[in-house]
Scaffold this active site. Structure first.
Site, PDB file in Angstrom:
ATOM      1  N   ASN A   1      24.392  86.892  18.422  1.00 33.34           N
ATOM      2  CA  ASN A   1      25.090  87.279  17.199  1.00 33.34           C
ATOM      3  C   ASN A   1      24.564  86.402  16.065  1.00 33.34           C
ATOM      4  O   ASN A   1      24.077  85.300  16.310  1.00 33.34           O
ATOM      5  CB  ASN A   1      26.587  86.993  17.316  1.00 33.34           C
ATOM      6  CG  ASN A   1      27.298  87.962  18.221  1.00 33.34           C
ATOM      7  OD1 ASN A   1      26.690  88.609  19.069  1.00 33.34           O
ATOM      8  ND2 ASN A   1      28.586  88.063  18.037  1.00 33.34           N
ATOM      9  N   ARG A   2      24.725  86.859  14.846  1.00 34.42           N
ATOM     10  CA  ARG A   2      24.405  86.029  13.692  1.00 34.42           C
ATOM     11  C   ARG A   2      25.440  84.926  13.572  1.00 34.42           C
ATOM     12  O   ARG A   2      26.632  85.205  13.532  1.00 34.42           O
ATOM     13  CB  ARG A   2      24.520  86.846  12.419  1.00 34.42           C
ATOM     14  CG  ARG A   2      23.358  87.697  12.118  1.00 34.42           C
ATOM     15  CD  ARG A   2      23.591  88.354  10.769  1.00 34.42           C
ATOM     16  NE  ARG A   2      22.767  89.548  10.647  1.00 34.42           N
ATOM     17  CZ  ARG A   2      21.471  89.502  10.374  1.00 34.42           C
ATOM     18  NH1 ARG A   2      20.865  88.348  10.177  1.00 34.42           N
ATOM     19  NH2 ARG A   2      20.773  90.617  10.295  1.00 34.42           N
TER      20      ARG A   2
END
Ligand code: C5P
Length: 222
Positions: A30-31
């Site tokens: 995920n960012r």
């Protein structure tokens, strides 16, 4: 006491993303910059707590006065978190990958040899839910909810589903600049209701959250 509101308390914070390997050179993630989680760990240490920060891969210096345990995958993060219980307060700011590849290839998957590879995914453990529903349970368990739409509705459902005490909900939709940025707009959701905070620096969000948590821990001290 007023100066060090978390003196004598143990605090655990998760931060950053997790990396779930597909092969030796590729991963699912995920960012997450880790800025908000690291700021919370730093604020808790400033407030006098003994702090353990379990962090996925980030490009940030270790916050001063904090014990840092670096991990890569969600399963490693869960193991490191469980090893460091019991704590008084646990704040889960990490952006844990929800899924990992069912199988990790030992060698780099080559392109152009036969069909495009199909990834089969399996679910990762939910670290927050495991701790919130497990034992020994921290007195205060705080989760984060990064949502791109109907932020508040989703966050309330999450509070119930995960068994945590508070959710810090932030809107990370397009154009908000939250991802990787220095500031954050959050809503603190608890049983008592919703508090919407003005847009602040992530370090200011961290200090305010730590101050609120310290108040709550003081309330239930007999
Ligand atoms: O379900 P969702 O990922 O949106 O929930 C976010 C919250 O749950 C965050 O506090 C995050 O750190 C935590 N989480 C976790 N383990 C997972 C997924 C999310 O601890 N596998």
């Amino acid at each position: 006491l007023a100066l060090l509101p978390l003196a004598g308390k143990r605090v655990l914070v998760t931060s950053g993303p997790t990396h779930e390997p597909i092969d030796p050179v590729r991963y699912i993630a995920n960012r997450s910059s880790g800025k908000q989680g690291h700021a919370i760990a730093a604020a808790a240490a400033e407030a006098g707590a003994e702090v353990i920060l379990v962090s996925g891969p980030v490009n940030l210096p270790d916050p001063p006065g904090v014990r840092v345990r670096r991990v890569s995958t969600a399963r490693e993060m869960l193991a490191a978190v469980l090893e460091n219980l019991p704590v008084d307060l646990a704040i889960f700011a990490a952006a844990v990958a929800d899924w990992r590849a069912a199988e990790e290839a030992d060698a780099k998957i080559k392109k152009g040899k036969g069909p495009v590879p199909q990834l089969s995914l399996v679910e990762n453990p939910d670290i927050l839910a495991t701790v919130a529903k497990g034992s020994p349970r921290p007195r205060l368990v705080v989760g984060f909810a990064a949502e791109t739409d109907t932020v508040l509705e989703h966050a309330r459902a999450k509070l119930a589903r995960k068994g945590c005490d508070w959710i810090v909900a932030n809107d990370v939709g397009k154009g908000t600049g939250v991802m990787g940025g220095g500031s954050n707009t959050v809503h603190l959701i608890s049983e008592e209701g919703i508090e919407s905070w003005p847009t602040m620096d992530k370090s200011e969000v961290a200090r305010r959250l730590v101050a609120r948590a310290a108040e709550r821990l003081r309330e239930d001290t007999p």
